[in-house]
Motif scaffolding. Sequence first.
Motif, PDB file in Angstrom:
ATOM      1  N   ILE A  48      83.161 -12.725 -10.341  1.00  0.00           N
ATOM      2  CA  ILE A  48      82.381 -12.091  -9.767  1.00  0.00           C
ATOM      3  C   ILE A  48      80.884 -13.002 -10.508  1.00  0.00           C
ATOM      4  N   VAL A  49      80.499 -13.447 -11.968  1.00  0.00           N
ATOM      5  CA  VAL A  49      80.298 -14.074 -12.259  1.00  0.00           C
ATOM      6  C   VAL A  49      80.078 -15.602 -11.936  1.00  0.00           C
ATOM      7  N   SER A  50      81.195 -16.373 -11.776  1.00  0.00           N
ATOM      8  CA  SER A  50      81.940 -17.186 -11.119  1.00  0.00           C
ATOM      9  C   SER A  50      81.382 -17.357  -9.806  1.00  0.00           C
ATOM     10  N   PHE A  51      81.722 -16.482  -8.756  1.00  0.00           N
ATOM     11  CA  PHE A  51      81.284 -16.232  -7.440  1.00  0.00           C
ATOM     12  C   PHE A  51      79.748 -16.872  -7.475  1.00  0.00           C
ATOM     13  N   MET A  52      79.029 -15.604  -7.854  1.00  0.00           N
ATOM     14  CA  MET A  52      77.762 -15.930  -8.135  1.00  0.00           C
ATOM     15  C   MET A  52      76.764 -17.419  -8.609  1.00  0.00           C
ATOM     16  N   PHE A  53      77.529 -17.616  -9.622  1.00  0.00           N
ATOM     17  CA  PHE A  53      77.208 -19.094 -10.209  1.00  0.00           C
ATOM     18  C   PHE A  53      77.680 -20.662  -8.913  1.00  0.00           C
ATOM     19  N   GLU A  54      78.469 -19.946  -8.998  1.00  0.00           N
ATOM     20  CA  GLU A  54      79.207 -21.251  -7.806  1.00  0.00           C
ATOM     21  C   GLU A  54      78.514 -21.413  -7.180  1.00  0.00           C
ATOM     22  N   ARG A  55      78.198 -20.434  -5.966  1.00  0.00           N
ATOM     23  CA  ARG A  55      78.004 -20.437  -4.955  1.00  0.00           C
ATOM     24  C   ARG A  55      75.827 -19.925  -5.010  1.00  0.00           C
ATOM     25  N   GLN A  56      76.085 -19.214  -6.110  1.00  0.00           N
ATOM     26  CA  GLN A  56      74.429 -18.916  -6.341  1.00  0.00           C
ATOM     27  C   GLN A  56      73.798 -17.990  -5.237  1.00  0.00           C
ATOM     28  N   TRP A  57      75.232 -17.224  -5.495  1.00  0.00           N
ATOM     29  CA  TRP A  57      75.111 -16.074  -4.010  1.00  0.00           C
ATOM     30  C   TRP A  57      74.388 -14.779  -5.297  1.00  0.00           C
ATOM     31  N   ILE A  58      73.393 -13.742  -3.950  1.00  0.00           N
ATOM     32  CA  ILE A  58      73.018 -13.162  -4.756  1.00  0.00           C
ATOM     33  C   ILE A  58      74.279 -11.816  -4.149  1.00  0.00           C
ATOM     34  N   LEU A  59      74.852 -10.909  -4.814  1.00  0.00           N
ATOM     35  CA  LEU A  59      76.007 -10.457  -4.448  1.00  0.00           C
ATOM     36  C   LEU A  59      74.952  -9.269  -4.454  1.00  0.00           C
ATOM     37  N   ASP A  60      75.902  -8.648  -2.413  1.00  0.00           N
ATOM     38  CA  ASP A  60      75.227  -7.473  -2.492  1.00  0.00           C
ATOM     39  C   ASP A  60      76.581  -6.131  -2.502  1.00  0.00           C
ATOM     40  N   THR A  61      76.774  -5.047  -3.241  1.00  0.00           N
ATOM     41  CA  THR A  61      77.893  -4.201  -3.995  1.00  0.00           C
ATOM     42  C   THR A  61      78.807  -3.968  -2.401  1.00  0.00           C
ATOM     43  N   GLU A 100      78.130  -4.438   1.000  1.00  0.00           N
ATOM     44  CA  GLU A 100      78.726  -5.765   1.520  1.00  0.00           C
ATOM     45  C   GLU A 100      79.577  -6.208   1.016  1.00  0.00           C
ATOM     46  N   LEU A 101      79.990  -6.209   0.289  1.00  0.00           N
ATOM     47  CA  LEU A 101      81.446  -6.730  -0.801  1.00  0.00           C
ATOM     48  C   LEU A 101      82.341  -5.297  -0.533  1.00  0.00           C
ATOM     49  N   ALA A 102      82.630  -4.353  -0.365  1.00  0.00           N
ATOM     50  CA  ALA A 102      82.430  -3.333   0.095  1.00  0.00           C
ATOM     51  C   ALA A 102      83.250  -3.097   1.151  1.00  0.00           C
ATOM     52  N   ARG A 103      82.439  -3.246   1.926  1.00  0.00           N
ATOM     53  CA  ARG A 103      83.041  -3.272   3.886  1.00  0.00           C
ATOM     54  C   ARG A 103      83.465  -4.325   4.293  1.00  0.00           C
ATOM     55  N   ASN A 104      83.117  -5.763   3.168  1.00  0.00           N
ATOM     56  CA  ASN A 104      83.396  -7.172   3.493  1.00  0.00           C
ATOM     57  C   ASN A 104      83.904  -8.154   2.383  1.00  0.00           C
ATOM     58  N   PRO A 105      84.981  -7.988   1.882  1.00  0.00           N
ATOM     59  CA  PRO A 105      84.946  -8.439   0.879  1.00  0.00           C
ATOM     60  C   PRO A 105      86.145 -10.081   0.719  1.00  0.00           C
ATOM     61  N   MET A 138      83.969 -11.851   2.624  1.00  0.00           N
ATOM     62  CA  MET A 138      82.806 -12.463   2.564  1.00  0.00           C
ATOM     63  C   MET A 138      82.714 -13.494   1.291  1.00  0.00           C
ATOM     64  N   TYR A 139      83.029 -12.507  -0.196  1.00  0.00           N
ATOM     65  CA  TYR A 139      83.429 -12.541  -1.000  1.00  0.00           C
ATOM     66  C   TYR A 139      84.670 -13.717  -1.536  1.00  0.00           C
ATOM     67  N   ASN A 140      85.285 -14.469  -0.749  1.00  0.00           N
ATOM     68  CA  ASN A 140      86.519 -14.441  -1.187  1.00  0.00           C
ATOM     69  C   ASN A 140      88.131 -13.542  -1.844  1.00  0.00           C
ATOM     70  N   GLY A 141      87.663 -12.543  -0.540  1.00  0.00           N
ATOM     71  CA  GLY A 141      88.728 -11.579  -1.487  1.00  0.00           C
ATOM     72  C   GLY A 141      88.382 -10.640  -2.468  1.00  0.00           C
ATOM     73  N   LEU A 142      87.300 -10.954  -3.450  1.00  0.00           N
ATOM     74  CA  LEU A 142      86.675  -9.983  -4.947  1.00  0.00           C
ATOM     75  C   LEU A 142      86.521  -8.985  -4.857  1.00  0.00           C
ATOM     76  N   SER A 143      87.062  -8.148  -5.374  1.00  0.00           N
ATOM     77  CA  SER A 143      86.915  -6.368  -6.019  1.00  0.00           C
ATOM     78  C   SER A 143      85.637  -6.437  -6.660  1.00  0.00           C
ATOM     79  N   ARG A 144      85.729  -5.185  -6.721  1.00  0.00           N
ATOM     80  CA  ARG A 144      84.460  -4.446  -7.798  1.00  0.00           C
ATOM     81  C   ARG A 144      84.991  -4.343  -9.224  1.00  0.00           C
ATOM     82  N   PRO A 145      84.427  -5.522  -9.808  1.00  0.00           N
ATOM     83  CA  PRO A 145      84.802  -5.372 -11.748  1.00  0.00           C
ATOM     84  C   PRO A 145      84.792  -4.159 -11.959  1.00  0.00           C
ATOM     85  N   GLU A 146      85.567  -4.238 -12.996  1.00  0.00           N
ATOM     86  CA  GLU A 146      85.977  -3.090 -13.363  1.00  0.00           C
ATOM     87  C   GLU A 146      84.442  -2.396 -14.532  1.00  0.00           C
ATOM     88  N   TRP A 147      83.841  -3.423 -15.131  1.00  0.00           N
ATOM     89  CA  TRP A 147      82.558  -2.812 -15.735  1.00  0.00           C
ATOM     90  C   TRP A 147      81.378  -2.413 -15.096  1.00  0.00           C
TER      91      TRP A 147
END
Length: 218
Positions: free
Chosen positions: A66-79, A81-86, A88-97
């Motif tokens: 998640i951290v790498s994705f935010m930095f490389e894309r410089q995206w705001i991560l909407d959790t 939206e991540l649940a609705r449409n993964p 858009m986030y290259n298939g990332l899942s909600r991190p355990e932490w």
Amino acid sequence: RLIDTLASPEQRLPLPERAIKAVAQIVGSPAGLLWMRRQTDGPFVCTAGWNTKMWSETQVRVDDPIVSFMFERQWILDTAELARNPAMYNGLSRPEWLEQFPDALLLVPLISNEALIGFMLLMQSSSAFRLTFEEIDLLRTSGRQVAAHLAQYEADQRLAEAKQFEAFNRLTAFLMHDLNNLIAQQSLVVKNAARHKGNPAFFEDTIATIDNSVARMS
């Protein structure tokens, strides 16, 4: 409002908490947390909270997807939206932490000099919240503005600590010099004791020397 919250001398909150508040106000978020890196190659650690407790034990690895994705894309991560449409986030899942923060809505990267120095977690104001493109752009720009303030704040803190350490070193050197003088006095007494222990004058000098040493150490 962002600049006023960050820079106004009337603000009583420490800068890290003000920074969270400044960004949270943009989207009406009621609370938030800040993660920063304390060491160059260390993990991100929770360093401040606004309207919520600080989770100091929660650490996030630098290579977290998640951290790498935010930095490389410089995206705001909407959790949400991540649940609705993964996709858009290259298939990332909600991190355990992040599971311990069920109200987490947004992750905002803080980028300064093309380096990710931290990120913010903003809590949701309502489950129906949706970001517009204008708000996303504003959050991205605000994240950079806040990152610059926080980077300067961290540099100032390190400088203050360095000055305190320098003063401590000077004080320690002075104390060690004084203690060495006292040790030399005591050593001389011990060295001569066997030869002069029957001499009343030596005994009086010994007591005076010890008395002087005690007074100086006190």
